[in-house]
Design an enzyme around this catalytic site. Structure first.
Site, mmCIF file in Angstrom:
data_model
loop_
_atom_site.group_PDB
_atom_site.id
_atom_site.type_symbol
_atom_site.label_atom_id
_atom_site.label_comp_id
_atom_site.label_asym_id
_atom_site.label_seq_id
_atom_site.Cartn_x
_atom_site.Cartn_y
_atom_site.Cartn_z
ATOM 1 N N ASP A 1 0.810 -1.209 0.000
ATOM 2 C CA ASP A 1 0.000 0.000 0.000
ATOM 3 C C ASP A 1 0.848 1.266 0.000
ATOM 4 O O ASP A 1 0.479 2.277 0.587
ATOM 5 C CB ASP A 1 -0.938 -0.003 1.214
ATOM 6 C CG ASP A 1 -2.055 1.038 1.091
ATOM 7 O OD1 ASP A 1 -2.417 1.376 -0.056
ATOM 8 O OD2 ASP A 1 -2.543 1.522 2.135
ATOM 9 N N CYS B 1 -13.177 -15.214 -22.710
ATOM 10 C CA CYS B 1 -14.091 -14.318 -21.993
ATOM 11 C C CYS B 1 -13.628 -12.869 -22.100
ATOM 12 O O CYS B 1 -12.448 -12.558 -21.939
ATOM 13 C CB CYS B 1 -14.180 -14.726 -20.519
ATOM 14 S SG CYS B 1 -15.264 -13.643 -19.534
ATOM 15 N N CYS C 1 -17.586 -2.560 -19.184
ATOM 16 C CA CYS C 1 -17.066 -1.300 -18.640
ATOM 17 C C CYS C 1 -17.841 -0.142 -19.256
ATOM 18 O O CYS C 1 -17.849 0.031 -20.479
ATOM 19 C CB CYS C 1 -15.580 -1.150 -18.945
ATOM 20 S SG CYS C 1 -14.900 0.430 -18.370
ATOM 21 N N CYS D 1 -11.196 5.415 -16.740
ATOM 22 C CA CYS D 1 -11.585 4.477 -15.683
ATOM 23 C C CYS D 1 -12.281 5.199 -14.525
ATOM 24 O O CYS D 1 -11.714 6.100 -13.911
ATOM 25 C CB CYS D 1 -10.348 3.746 -15.165
ATOM 26 S SG CYS D 1 -10.689 2.610 -13.818
ATOM 27 N N CYS E 1 -15.858 -4.215 -13.361
ATOM 28 C CA CYS E 1 -15.054 -5.190 -14.103
ATOM 29 C C CYS E 1 -14.746 -6.427 -13.273
ATOM 30 O O CYS E 1 -14.400 -7.478 -13.824
ATOM 31 C CB CYS E 1 -13.773 -4.553 -14.642
ATOM 32 S SG CYS E 1 -12.595 -4.054 -13.371
ATOM 33 N N CYS F 1 -16.859 -10.551 -13.740
ATOM 34 C CA CYS F 1 -15.849 -11.575 -14.025
ATOM 35 C C CYS F 1 -16.344 -12.936 -13.539
ATOM 36 O O CYS F 1 -16.618 -13.113 -12.343
ATOM 37 C CB CYS F 1 -14.554 -11.191 -13.312
ATOM 38 S SG CYS F 1 -13.213 -12.374 -13.538
#
Length: 367
Positions: A128, A186, A193, A209, A238, A242
């Protein structure tokens, strides 16, 4: 001698869902990819590991005597359900930000580092901090594969994880090789999106994004504001579409996030200190709380009730705000809600930015 399996056990016993090891070589393909995407300006104003690719892909920049890197993953959510149903005047927080998963990740990584130090080795936790491309470390360690949505997918866990590493001078047995592509044909993440941010398999244009647009210090582009919807921080689309993620079972009770809804009116009425205290773990560009308010105004325009006096009062206040950054987004929100009557005084401005907002066609559908 300390073994990889022993360190894996330490990590798993301290909350991690996966642990692996790779060598301390240059992180590829991350270095080449970061440089190429910077050249194409796909990062927009995003910094993070893009700031200095040579450093963020060099393990020895963090420990000159490094021999191995231990990759660790913490599962923050396995719940494939949608967040609580939309409530009036609330916004959605992405799953990873609904509680500080990095605190839990750090506990597991620190436990591994402590064990290494106990055995006489050096160990440094890197997580992080955007100091190391942890996805590449995890990939090399064989924890998962790079999905078409750019996330790291871990076998039966999916991508609902945060990643980190422990750099050490202990020579450990690697756990690779890297996992080959598991996405196959896939392309759900690309197709679903709402802003077309995944411009090729595994290639993200940060300038499109939503997860980055709501964090960026820049104004949210007009053409993407409707697509932001009710998202105040992050975006999970996204990952939610999935298939591996959707097949994951319900998350353990102890990892259940506290809340994924935020009161938009509160965000637009609270002080800097109040917002900072409540969402201290959020990344806020330049620690400028107006970035959060900017996004809250966009959300208000998307989910607000135009007949509500509270909504009208909030917009009146922000339409007269001395900060053009906020005033311009308030104009968009008022237009979006059909409250053109509130713009009477704003139309007298000579400011070019505000004039552009007033003249924009905010009803456009994102292609």
């Amino acid at each position: 001698m300390l073994s990889t399996s022993q360190l894996r056990d330490v990590g798993l016993e301290n909350g991690l869902c996966a642990v692996g090891v790779t060598d301390a070589g240059i992180l590829e393909p991350a270095r080449s990819v970061l440089k190429l995407r910077k050249k194409k300006q796909l990062q927009g104003d995003m910094q993070f590991t893009y700031r200095n690719p040579d450093r963020s892909t060099d393990v020895h920049a963090h420990m000159s005597t490094a021999s191995s890197v231990v990759a660790g993953a913490y599962r923050y959510s396995g719940d494939s359900s949608q967040p609580a149903s939309r409530l009036a005047m609330t916004a959605q927080i992405a799953r990873y930000a609904s509680f500080d998963a990095y605190i839990e990740l750090d506990k597991g990584l620190q436990a591994i580092a402590s064990r290494l130090r106990k055995e006489g080795y050096k160990a440094r936790v890197v997580a992080d901090s955007n100091a190391l491309v942890d996805r590449n470390v995890a990939w090399q360690a064989g924890l998962g594969w790079y999905g078409k949505n750019t996330n790291m997918l871990l076998g039966d866990i999916g991508s609902w994880v945060v990643l980190g590493a422990v750099v050490t001078n202990c020579e450990l047995e690697a756990t690779g090789p890297p996992v080959q592509d598991g996405c196959g044909s896939c392309s759900r993440c690309i197709e679903d999106c709402p802003t077309g941010a995944i411009v090729a398999p595994g290639v993200l244009d940060a300038k499109r994004c939503i997860a980055w647009l709501v964090q960026s210090a820049e104004p949210i582009p007009i053409e993407f504001r409707e697509a932001v919807g009710d998202r105040i921080y992050g975006c999970d689309i996204c990952q939610e579409v999935c298939p591996p993620n959707r097949s994951v079972g319900k998350q353990p009770a102890e990892n259940t996030p506290s809340s994924r809804r935020v009161d938009v009116a509160w965000l637009l009425e609270a002080s800097d200190d109040e917002i900072e205290a409540k969402y201290a773990s959020w990344y806020i560009a330049d620690r400028n709380i107006d970035v959060i308010r900017r996004t809250a105004l966009v959300v208000l325009g998307n989910v607000g009730d135009p007949t509500s006096e509270q909504v009208r009062e909030i917009l009146r206040r922000y339409l007269a705000h001395p900060t053009i950054f906020l005033q311009s987004h308030a104009i968009w929100a008022a237009r979006r809600l059909g409250l053109d009557d509130l713009l009477r005084d704003v139309r007298k401005t000579d400011n070019e930015t505000l004039q552009q907002e007033l003249a924009s066609d905010v009803r456009r559908i994102v292609a």
